[in-house]
Design a protein around this motif. Structure first.
Motif, PDB file in Angstrom:
ATOM      1  N   ARG A   4       0.820 -17.860  -9.789  1.00  0.00           N
ATOM      2  CA  ARG A   4       0.705 -16.424  -9.543  1.00  0.00           C
ATOM      3  C   ARG A   4       1.346 -16.058  -8.219  1.00  0.00           C
ATOM      4  N   ASN A   5       1.971 -14.909  -8.188  1.00  0.00           N
ATOM      5  CA  ASN A   5       2.588 -14.429  -6.960  1.00  0.00           C
ATOM      6  C   ASN A   5       1.583 -13.563  -6.212  1.00  0.00           C
ATOM      7  N   ARG A   6       1.366 -13.878  -4.957  1.00  0.00           N
ATOM      8  CA  ARG A   6       0.414 -13.142  -4.147  1.00  0.00           C
ATOM      9  C   ARG A   6       1.119 -12.557  -2.928  1.00  0.00           C
ATOM     10  N   THR A   7       0.453 -11.658  -2.249  1.00  0.00           N
ATOM     11  CA  THR A   7       1.026 -11.069  -1.057  1.00  0.00           C
ATOM     12  C   THR A   7      -0.081 -10.725  -0.075  1.00  0.00           C
ATOM     13  N   ALA A   8       0.290 -10.195   1.057  1.00  0.00           N
ATOM     14  CA  ALA A   8      -0.676  -9.725   2.052  1.00  0.00           C
ATOM     15  C   ALA A   8      -0.662  -8.202   2.044  1.00  0.00           C
ATOM     16  N   VAL A   9      -1.782  -7.601   2.426  1.00  0.00           N
ATOM     17  CA  VAL A   9      -1.876  -6.136   2.427  1.00  0.00           C
ATOM     18  C   VAL A   9      -2.365  -5.685   3.806  1.00  0.00           C
ATOM     19  N   PRO A  10      -1.507  -5.770   4.833  1.00  0.00           N
ATOM     20  CA  PRO A  10      -1.943  -5.395   6.184  1.00  0.00           C
ATOM     21  C   PRO A  10      -2.292  -3.918   6.322  1.00  0.00           C
ATOM     22  N   GLY A  11      -1.803  -3.093   5.400  1.00  0.00           N
ATOM     23  CA  GLY A  11      -2.127  -1.669   5.458  1.00  0.00           C
ATOM     24  C   GLY A  11      -3.595  -1.374   5.226  1.00  0.00           C
ATOM     25  N   TRP A  12      -4.337  -2.350   4.727  1.00  0.00           N
ATOM     26  CA  TRP A  12      -5.769  -2.161   4.517  1.00  0.00           C
ATOM     27  C   TRP A  12      -6.575  -2.415   5.792  1.00  0.00           C
ATOM     28  N   LEU A  13      -5.948  -3.006   6.786  1.00  0.00           N
ATOM     29  CA  LEU A  13      -6.670  -3.386   7.998  1.00  0.00           C
ATOM     30  C   LEU A  13      -6.936  -2.177   8.891  1.00  0.00           C
ATOM     31  N   SER A  14      -8.077  -2.198   9.561  1.00  0.00           N
ATOM     32  CA  SER A  14      -8.395  -1.137  10.521  1.00  0.00           C
ATOM     33  C   SER A  14      -8.419  -1.728  11.924  1.00  0.00           C
ATOM     34  N   ARG A  15      -8.048  -0.903  12.909  1.00  0.00           N
ATOM     35  CA  ARG A  15      -8.032  -1.301  14.308  1.00  0.00           C
ATOM     36  C   ARG A  15      -8.561  -0.161  15.161  1.00  0.00           C
ATOM     37  N   ASP A  16      -8.996  -0.516  16.372  1.00  0.00           N
ATOM     38  CA  ASP A  16      -9.510   0.503  17.287  1.00  0.00           C
ATOM     39  C   ASP A  16      -8.408   1.220  18.051  1.00  0.00           C
ATOM     40  N   ASP A  17      -7.195   0.642  18.048  1.00  0.00           N
ATOM     41  CA  ASP A  17      -6.141   1.186  18.901  1.00  0.00           C
ATOM     42  C   ASP A  17      -5.000   1.854  18.143  1.00  0.00           C
ATOM     43  N   THR A  18      -5.117   1.982  16.819  1.00  0.00           N
ATOM     44  CA  THR A  18      -4.072   2.646  16.051  1.00  0.00           C
ATOM     45  C   THR A  18      -4.610   3.058  14.694  1.00  0.00           C
ATOM     46  N   ALA A  19      -3.968   4.037  14.097  1.00  0.00           N
ATOM     47  CA  ALA A  19      -4.395   4.507  12.775  1.00  0.00           C
ATOM     48  C   ALA A  19      -3.922   3.547  11.688  1.00  0.00           C
ATOM     49  N   THR A  20      -4.642   3.541  10.572  1.00  0.00           N
ATOM     50  CA  THR A  20      -4.233   2.740   9.418  1.00  0.00           C
ATOM     51  C   THR A  20      -3.018   3.391   8.764  1.00  0.00           C
ATOM     52  N   GLU A  21      -1.952   2.614   8.595  1.00  0.00           N
ATOM     53  CA  GLU A  21      -0.725   3.124   7.984  1.00  0.00           C
ATOM     54  C   GLU A  21      -0.162   2.092   7.032  1.00  0.00           C
TER      55      GLU A  21
END
Length: 243
Positions: A4-21
Motif C-alpha cells: 500500500r502507498n502511504r503518505t504524511a499529512v502535515p496539514g493536520w498538525l496544529s502549532r502554537d506559533d502558526t495557523a494550520t495550512e
C-alpha cells in the motif's frame, strides 16, 4: 496483495506559533537524505512504503513539521543564537528523533545500511567535525552504533572520542526530560527572545548545538579533538539571551 502507498499529512498538525495550512507532500525513497521537510514553504518529501523504515521516516518528518522552527534552520537563525548552522541542524535532528521515540516510534529502524560506510570514510579522513555532527544527528539510535563501528574500523582513537560524545548527548537528553518534560521540549510556543523560534527548540536544540561547537574545531583543519568531548558545559536554554 501489493504494498500500500502511504503518505504524511502535515496539514493536520496544529502549532502554537502558526495557523494550520495545507502542505504539498511529494513521494520519495527511504534512502538517508532523500526525505526532507521545508516548514517555511510547507513542502515535504517522504517515502510512501508500508515498511517500517518508511514509516519511521514519515514520523521523523512529521515531527519536524510539528516542532521545528517555521523559519527553518537558516544561517541567520544560527547567527542569532550564536552557534554554527551545521551544529544547529544536527542538534535539531537529535531532538526530532528523540521526540519521535517518545511518541512510540522505533527510531532504531531509521537506518539504510550506509551508516557504517560513512563512518569508515570519516574515520579514514579524520573528519572529526563532520563525524561529531553525524553522531548527533543519529544519537540514541542503532544507526549511530553502526556509524561508530565504521569509524572504529579505520580510526580507533577518533571512535573512542566519538563514543564519549554519543554518551554525553544521550545523557543530556535524559536530563532534559527530567528538567523540562516532553511537552516543554516539543513546545511551539514562541520564545520571548527570538523571532519565530519555538520554546522547545531554544530549551534543547540550541544548548546541544553549543555543545557540538564546543567539541569541534572552529574550522575543519588539523585539530580533530578541539576540547574534552565529555567536559563541555552548556548553559540552560532559559539563560541564553539575557533571561
Amino acid at each position: 496483495m501489493g504494498m500500500r502507498n502511504r503518505t504524511a499529512v502535515p496539514g493536520w498538525l496544529s502549532r502554537d506559533d502558526t495557523a494550520t495550512e495545507s502542505w504539498v507532500v511529494s513521494p520519495g525513497t527511504p534512502q538517508r537524505g532523500d526525505a526532507w521537510t521545508d516548514i517555511t514553504n510547507r513542502r515535504m518529501r517522504v517515502p510512501g512504503g508500508d515498511d517500517e523504515v518508511s514509516r519511521v521516516i514519515r514520523a521523523h518528518e512529521m515531527v519536524h513539521a510539528k516542532v521545528s522552527p517555521i523559519r527553518g534552520v537558516p544561517s541567520d537563525l544560527a547567527a542569532e543564537v550564536e552557534v554554527s548552522t551545521e551544529a544547529l541542524v544536527a542538534a535539531e535532528e537529535f531532538r526530532v528523533n528523540m521526540l519521535a521515540a517518545q511518541a512510540g516510534f522505533d527510531m532504531d529502524e531509521l537506518r539504510d545500511g550506509s551508516e557504517k560506510r560513512a563512518g569508515e570514510l570519516m574515520g579514514k579522513n579524520t573528519a572529526w567535525n563532520d563525524a561529531v555532527r553525524a553522531v548527533c544527528a543519529m544519537a540514541g539510535t542503532k544507526a549511530a552504533n553502526d556509524f561508530l563501528r565504521g569509524v572504529a574500523s579505520t580510526n580507533k582513537e577518533m571512535a573512542d572520542n566519538l563514543r564519549i560524545v554519543h554518551r554525553e548527548l544521550k545523557k543530556r537528553w535524559k536530563q532534559a526530560l527530567r528538567d523540562h518534560d516532553v511537552d516543554k521540549l516539543s513546545s511551539t510556543e514562541p520564545n520571548r527572545f527570538y523571532d519565530n523560534v519555538p520554546e522547545g527548540f531554544v530549551r534543547f536544540t540550541v544548548p546541544i548545538a553549543k555543545y557540538l561547537d564546543n567539541v569541534t574545531s572552529s574550522d575543519s583543519g588539523d585539530d580533530p579533538y578541539a576540547s574534552d568531548p565529555g567536559d563541555s558545559p552548556v548553559p540552560d536554554g532559559d539563560v541564553l539571551k539575557g533571561a
